[in-house]
Enzyme design. Structure first.
Site, short mmCIF file in Angstrom:
data_model
loop_
_atom_site.label_atom_id
_atom_site.label_comp_id
_atom_site.label_asym_id
_atom_site.label_seq_id
_atom_site.Cartn_x
_atom_site.Cartn_y
_atom_site.Cartn_z
N HIS A 134 0.83 -1.22 0.00
CA HIS A 134 0.00 0.00 0.00
C HIS A 134 0.85 1.26 0.00
O HIS A 134 0.38 2.34 0.37
CB HIS A 134 -0.95 0.00 1.22
CG HIS A 134 -1.95 -1.11 1.15
ND1 HIS A 134 -2.66 -1.53 2.25
CD2 HIS A 134 -2.35 -1.91 0.11
CE1 HIS A 134 -3.46 -2.54 1.88
NE2 HIS A 134 -3.29 -2.78 0.59
N ASN A 230 -2.59 -12.75 16.13
CA ASN A 230 -3.59 -11.69 16.23
C ASN A 230 -4.35 -11.92 17.54
O ASN A 230 -4.74 -13.05 17.81
CB ASN A 230 -4.55 -11.77 15.03
CG ASN A 230 -5.40 -10.52 14.90
OD1 ASN A 230 -5.82 -9.94 15.89
ND2 ASN A 230 -5.64 -10.09 13.67
N PRO A 231 -4.60 -10.85 18.33
CA PRO A 231 -5.41 -11.08 19.54
C PRO A 231 -6.83 -11.54 19.20
O PRO A 231 -7.48 -12.18 20.02
CB PRO A 231 -5.45 -9.70 20.22
CG PRO A 231 -4.40 -8.88 19.57
CD PRO A 231 -4.16 -9.46 18.22
C1 BV8 Z 1 -7.62 -2.07 -5.64
C2 BV8 Z 1 -3.10 3.00 2.53
C3 BV8 Z 1 -7.90 -2.34 -7.97
C4 BV8 Z 1 -3.59 4.35 2.90
C5 BV8 Z 1 -4.93 1.37 2.59
C6 BV8 Z 1 -11.40 -7.34 -4.09
C7 BV8 Z 1 -10.28 -7.21 -4.90
C8 BV8 Z 1 -9.71 -5.97 -5.13
C9 BV8 Z 1 -10.25 -4.82 -4.53
C10 BV8 Z 1 -11.36 -4.94 -3.71
C11 BV8 Z 1 -11.93 -6.19 -3.49
N1 BV8 Z 1 -12.98 -6.00 -2.65
C12 BV8 Z 1 -13.06 -4.69 -2.33
C13 BV8 Z 1 -12.11 -4.01 -2.98
C14 BV8 Z 1 -11.90 -2.56 -2.90
C15 BV8 Z 1 -10.94 -2.15 -1.80
C16 BV8 Z 1 -11.15 -2.89 -0.50
O1 BV8 Z 1 -10.44 -3.83 -0.18
N2 BV8 Z 1 -12.13 -2.44 0.27
C17 BV8 Z 1 -12.38 -3.05 1.58
C18 BV8 Z 1 -12.74 -1.94 2.58
C19 BV8 Z 1 -13.48 -4.06 1.41
N3 BV8 Z 1 -9.57 -2.34 -2.23
C20 BV8 Z 1 -8.96 -1.36 -2.92
O2 BV8 Z 1 -9.53 -0.33 -3.26
C21 BV8 Z 1 -7.50 -1.57 -3.29
N4 BV8 Z 1 -7.30 -1.21 -4.68
O3 BV8 Z 1 -8.11 -3.13 -5.44
O4 BV8 Z 1 -7.33 -1.60 -6.92
C22 BV8 Z 1 -9.06 -1.52 -8.42
C23 BV8 Z 1 -8.79 -0.29 -8.95
C24 BV8 Z 1 -9.85 0.47 -9.41
C25 BV8 Z 1 -11.17 0.00 -9.28
C26 BV8 Z 1 -11.41 -1.25 -8.69
C27 BV8 Z 1 -10.34 -2.02 -8.24
C28 BV8 Z 1 -6.60 -0.65 -2.47
C29 BV8 Z 1 -6.61 -1.05 -1.02
C30 BV8 Z 1 -5.55 -0.24 -0.24
C31 BV8 Z 1 -6.22 0.84 0.56
N5 BV8 Z 1 -5.19 1.57 1.32
N6 BV8 Z 1 -3.95 2.03 3.20
C32 BV8 Z 1 -3.50 4.61 4.37
O5 BV8 Z 1 -2.76 3.88 5.10
O6 BV8 Z 1 -4.16 5.56 4.82
S1 BV8 Z 1 -5.81 0.24 3.44
C33 BV8 Z 1 -5.52 0.29 5.11
O7 BV8 Z 1 -6.14 -0.91 5.61
C34 BV8 Z 1 -4.07 0.17 5.58
O8 BV8 Z 1 -3.14 -0.07 4.55
C35 BV8 Z 1 -4.12 -1.05 6.50
O9 BV8 Z 1 -2.92 -1.69 6.65
C36 BV8 Z 1 -5.08 -1.84 5.73
C37 BV8 Z 1 -5.62 -3.10 6.29
O10 BV8 Z 1 -5.98 -2.89 7.63
P1 BV8 Z 1 -5.18 -3.76 8.71
O11 BV8 Z 1 -3.73 -3.61 8.45
O12 BV8 Z 1 -5.74 -5.13 8.71
O13 BV8 Z 1 -5.50 -2.98 10.05
P2 BV8 Z 1 -6.82 -3.11 10.95
O14 BV8 Z 1 -6.81 -1.98 11.94
O15 BV8 Z 1 -8.00 -3.31 10.06
O16 BV8 Z 1 -6.58 -4.47 11.75
C38 BV8 Z 1 -5.54 -4.52 12.71
C39 BV8 Z 1 -5.49 -5.95 13.18
O17 BV8 Z 1 -4.39 -6.07 14.08
C40 BV8 Z 1 -6.74 -6.39 13.93
O18 BV8 Z 1 -7.13 -7.68 13.49
C41 BV8 Z 1 -6.27 -6.43 15.40
O19 BV8 Z 1 -6.91 -7.47 16.12
C42 BV8 Z 1 -4.81 -6.73 15.25
N7 BV8 Z 1 -3.96 -6.23 16.33
C43 BV8 Z 1 -4.14 -5.14 17.11
N8 BV8 Z 1 -3.10 -5.03 17.97
C44 BV8 Z 1 -2.24 -6.05 17.70
C45 BV8 Z 1 -2.79 -6.82 16.65
N9 BV8 Z 1 -2.17 -7.91 16.15
C46 BV8 Z 1 -0.99 -8.26 16.71
N10 BV8 Z 1 -0.40 -7.57 17.71
C47 BV8 Z 1 -1.00 -6.47 18.24
N11 BV8 Z 1 -0.42 -5.80 19.26
#
Ligand code: BV8
Length: 257
Positions: A134, A230-231
């Site tokens: 990303h 992951n917790p």
């Molecule tokens: C795209 C950068 C093609 C900016 C981010 C299927 C295929 C392709 C695309 C899609 C699809 N379905 C839907 C889509 C569209 C979309 C998408 O995925 N939407 C989601 C909401 C459903 N995807 C896209 O748009 C991607 N592009 O596919 O291009 C295209 C092009 C044009 C038209 C159509 C398609 C682009 C996706 C990238 C978005 N950018 N970030 C920024 O950082 O601001 S995403 C953002 O979420 C971050 O990068 C982050 O890393 C990422 C994922 O989140 P997580 O890392 O999982 O973080 P989260 O807080 O959610 O979870 C944390 C976890 O850690 C938890 O489980 C928690 O329990 C755990 N945790 C907490 N503490 C600890 C821990 N674990 C261990 N130790 C700890 N101490």
């Protein structure tokens, strides 16, 4: 009075399984998310703990449309996060992955690190075969020329920041926003690693963003053994052979040793 048989300890069993898998792997592919940086003080996006998005809606900040509609608001938010990332330090989880890479290389095994994080902490921890799916918040590019700079560790003076390369341009973060394509070289490397690894280690991701989360299933479908750190459980926990429920900063050093 006979003593009851020792109760199974699921955590110890999962840890032993994970250690065995890492010790005998030919190619370890690691997918990390915001959770691996949580213990460095960087807020996560969606988890219940201090989630970043609770104050912001991704649709209003992490999309090209949001930037076009309000470049000042979006660049202020990203500059605030950028400075937080620069002030943060890699934690024992980042360092354990760098150690794991060196140890695998020393026995001619492969290691590929795929991160969804944009904070730069894996590189600062010493990981080298790293793909930032990303992008990076530490690098910003001109909206006209696409030329990039790594801004200094001080706040921008003006918002939105003007481009130094073109008077009509602005600077935007080199991150992949929702609706934007991931870097092609990273996608190709991730696809290859997911198909060929024999162990997929998934750390700190809710696995809700695609195509990144899809690499977990791709690896499992190609025979990889999956370790989840992951917790909380995720929609992809069903693919995991070893589920370690806890913090990466504590569990990864235990796993890597
Ligand atoms: C795209 C950068 C093609 C900016 C981010 C299927 C295929 C392709 C695309 C899609 C699809 N379905 C839907 C889509 C569209 C979309 C998408 O995925 N939407 C989601 C909401 C459903 N995807 C896209 O748009 C991607 N592009 O596919 O291009 C295209 C092009 C044009 C038209 C159509 C398609 C682009 C996706 C990238 C978005 N950018 N970030 C920024 O950082 O601001 S995403 C953002 O979420 C971050 O990068 C982050 O890393 C990422 C994922 O989140 P997580 O890392 O999982 O973080 P989260 O807080 O959610 O979870 C944390 C976890 O850690 C938890 O489980 C928690 O329990 C755990 N945790 C907490 N503490 C600890 C821990 N674990 C261990 N130790 C700890 N101490």
């Amino acid at each position: 009075m006979s003593t009851p048989p020792p109760q199974p300890d699921p955590h110890a069993d999962a840890l032993a399984r994970a250690r065995d898998l890492l010790a005998t792997a030919r190619h370890v592919c690691v997918l990390t998310g915001a959770g691996i940086s949580a213990e460095s003080g960087i807020p996560t996006f969606r988890s219940s703990m201090n989630a970043l998005w609770k104050d912001f809606d991704p649709a209003t900040l992490a999309t090209p449309q949001a930037f076009a509609a309000d470049p000042e608001r979006v660049t202020r938010w990203y500059d605030h996060r950028r400075l937080g990332c620069l002030a943060a330090q890699p934690n024992p989880a980042h360092l354990a992955l760098a150690t794991l890479e060196r140890r695998l290389r020393a026995r001619n095994a492969d290691f590929t690190l795929l991160t969804q994080n944009v904070d730069g902490l894996h590189r600062r921890a010493g990981s080298t075969n790293l793909h930032e799916l990303h992008g990076s918040i530490l690098s910003w590019r001109c909206t006209v020329t696409a030329r990039s700079i790594d801004p200094p560790p001080t706040p921008f003076e003006r918002f939105p920041p003007p481009s130094p390369f073109d008077p009509a341009g602005l600077l935007r973060p080199n991150v992949v926003w929702f609706g934007e394509m991931l870097p092609e070289d990273a996608l190709i490397a991730a696809d290859e690693a997911a198909r060929t690894c024999d162990v997929m280690l998934v750390v700190g991701t809710a696995a809700e963003v695609f195509p990144a989360a899809g690499f977990i299933e791709l690896a499992a479908r190609h025979g990889a053994r999956v370790i989840e750190v992951n917790p909380e459980a995720t929609a992809f926990s069903r693919f995991a052979d070893a589920k370690l429920r806890g913090k990466a900063g504590e569990l990864l050093p235990e796993m890597v040793g």
